[in-house]
Design an enzyme around this catalytic site. Sequence first.
Site, PDB file in Angstrom:
ATOM      1  N   THR B   1      34.220  35.978  38.927  1.00  0.00           N
ATOM      2  CA  THR B   1      34.661  37.199  38.251  1.00  0.00           C
ATOM      3  C   THR B   1      35.196  36.862  36.861  1.00  0.00           C
ATOM      4  O   THR B   1      35.842  35.829  36.681  1.00  0.00           O
ATOM      5  CB  THR B   1      35.759  37.884  39.070  1.00  0.00           C
ATOM      6  OG1 THR B   1      35.280  38.093  40.388  1.00  0.00           O
ATOM      7  CG2 THR B   1      36.139  39.230  38.456  1.00  0.00           C
ATOM      8  N   ARG B  29      27.472  44.961  49.543  1.00  0.00           N
ATOM      9  CA  ARG B  29      28.927  44.806  49.521  1.00  0.00           C
ATOM     10  C   ARG B  29      29.491  45.177  48.133  1.00  0.00           C
ATOM     11  O   ARG B  29      28.985  44.736  47.120  1.00  0.00           O
ATOM     12  CB  ARG B  29      29.301  43.360  49.863  1.00  0.00           C
ATOM     13  CG  ARG B  29      30.808  43.088  49.880  1.00  0.00           C
ATOM     14  CD  ARG B  29      31.288  42.447  48.605  1.00  0.00           C
ATOM     15  NE  ARG B  29      32.708  42.039  48.698  1.00  0.00           N
ATOM     16  CZ  ARG B  29      33.397  41.530  47.668  1.00  0.00           C
ATOM     17  NH1 ARG B  29      32.808  41.351  46.511  1.00  0.00           N
ATOM     18  NH2 ARG B  29      34.662  41.206  47.817  1.00  0.00           N
ATOM     19  N   GLY B  31      32.936  45.049  45.816  1.00  0.00           N
ATOM     20  CA  GLY B  31      34.249  44.417  45.736  1.00  0.00           C
ATOM     21  C   GLY B  31      35.215  45.236  44.896  1.00  0.00           C
ATOM     22  O   GLY B  31      35.006  46.419  44.648  1.00  0.00           O
ATOM     23  N   ASP B  32      36.256  44.570  44.451  1.00  0.00           N
ATOM     24  CA  ASP B  32      37.302  45.289  43.717  1.00  0.00           C
ATOM     25  C   ASP B  32      36.934  45.575  42.277  1.00  0.00           C
ATOM     26  O   ASP B  32      37.416  46.539  41.683  1.00  0.00           O
ATOM     27  CB  ASP B  32      38.594  44.479  43.744  1.00  0.00           C
ATOM     28  CG  ASP B  32      38.443  43.169  43.003  1.00  0.00           C
ATOM     29  OD1 ASP B  32      38.806  43.106  41.828  1.00  0.00           O
ATOM     30  OD2 ASP B  32      37.954  42.198  43.597  1.00  0.00           O
ATOM     31  N   THR B  51      41.225  39.451  39.741  1.00  0.00           N
ATOM     32  CA  THR B  51      40.203  38.535  40.249  1.00  0.00           C
ATOM     33  C   THR B  51      40.708  37.884  41.523  1.00  0.00           C
ATOM     34  O   THR B  51      41.912  37.724  41.714  1.00  0.00           O
ATOM     35  CB  THR B  51      39.857  37.459  39.208  1.00  0.00           C
ATOM     36  OG1 THR B  51      38.915  36.542  39.784  1.00  0.00           O
ATOM     37  CG2 THR B  51      41.089  36.675  38.777  1.00  0.00           C
ATOM     38  N   GLY B  52      39.776  37.506  42.384  1.00  0.00           N
ATOM     39  CA  GLY B  52      40.178  36.833  43.617  1.00  0.00           C
ATOM     40  C   GLY B  52      39.585  37.508  44.840  1.00  0.00           C
ATOM     41  O   GLY B  52      38.415  37.920  44.824  1.00  0.00           O
ATOM     42  N   GLU B  53      40.369  37.619  45.863  1.00  0.00           N
ATOM     43  CA  GLU B  53      39.899  38.148  47.149  1.00  0.00           C
ATOM     44  C   GLU B  53      39.827  39.669  47.063  1.00  0.00           C
ATOM     45  O   GLU B  53      40.825  40.377  47.228  1.00  0.00           O
ATOM     46  CB  GLU B  53      40.859  37.693  48.250  1.00  0.00           C
ATOM     47  CG  GLU B  53      40.320  37.859  49.636  1.00  0.00           C
ATOM     48  CD  GLU B  53      41.289  37.291  50.666  1.00  0.00           C
ATOM     49  OE1 GLU B  53      42.221  36.558  50.295  1.00  0.00           O
ATOM     50  OE2 GLU B  53      41.124  37.614  51.855  1.00  0.00           O
ATOM     51  N   GLY B  54      38.632  40.178  46.826  1.00  0.00           N
ATOM     52  CA  GLY B  54      38.456  41.594  46.522  1.00  0.00           C
ATOM     53  C   GLY B  54      39.003  42.529  47.566  1.00  0.00           C
ATOM     54  O   GLY B  54      39.591  43.571  47.238  1.00  0.00           O
TER      55      GLY B  54
END
Lengths: 195, 131
Positions: B1, B29, B31-32, B51-54
């Site tokens: 990201t 899928r 994401g965020d 950014t990171g674990e959506g």
Amino acid sequence: MAGWAIAVHGGAGVDPNLPAERQEQAKQLLTRVLNLGIDALRSSGSAIDVVELVVRELESDPFFNSGRGSALTENGTVEMEASIMDGVGRRCGAVSGLTTVKNPVSLARLVMDKSPHSYLAFSGAEKFAKQMGVEMVDNDYFITQDNVEMLKLAKEADSIVFDYRIPTVGYETCGTGVESPFQMNGLPISIYAPE
Amino acid sequence: TVGCVVVDSQGRCAAATSTGGLLNKRMGRIGDSPLIGAGTYACDICAVSCTGEGEAIIRGTLAREVGAVMEYKGLGLQDAVDFVIKERLDDGKAGLIAVSKTGEVSYGFNCVGMFRGCATQNGFMEVGIWD
């Protein structure tokens, strides 16, 4: 009047054993795009134009996970998404499921500026991209050999991976001799390499 | 990201985020990153890109939460970022960058590192990876 300010990121979650040369590559890219944004701000560029400019540059470089260099799906293809928001009037645009749009952030900007909607996805977003005349490329353009190898390893590990990538070399010894107990997707954090 | 947040010399804030998502993700899928309020947010007081674990970022509506605690709790930018990273991520791993309309810049993350860089008009500039 307050001065300008800018921040960029290229993903969170970094292998503590990231090789020094990869760290240096990341810093050079971040510095380059930061300077691009700084120059635009010094030239009185607007905030919304500068964020689009900087993200386009990051999308065009295969180092981080966006645009060219995007992480691969389970089918070995690329599906990208992006968004942009202007604090003035809280205008926004977003896109998902893009497979052929070279710069997703610019399509998000067009959704914001040129459509009555705030979010377009998959075939509808691709159709809008064609109507807007944005640059489009084959999906292969976004796929790097490194990512093909990483997908293979991820499938072998039966794991999805967020902002990390599995290293293409040294995989067999990963996870050994690392003090951190942190795990992700059930695997030691040390097997993951950053973007 | 990847992401960028900017406040220009006229105090206008903006944010943008772009990603390929998860390696080996299921087709379809989301994401965020494209979700306004979760991975990206800008208003008249700040701009944020995550950014990171959506999935954790979506649950915490992380980007909007920074603006919300500034607006409703009266926190400054860095305090708002620290609060959100500490209180809204549960067990998720993520990071964010933010600017305020007054020309402040801030970042925060709860994982090992985050690729980031920031600069301000008064000559401050920083590029880093680790904590």
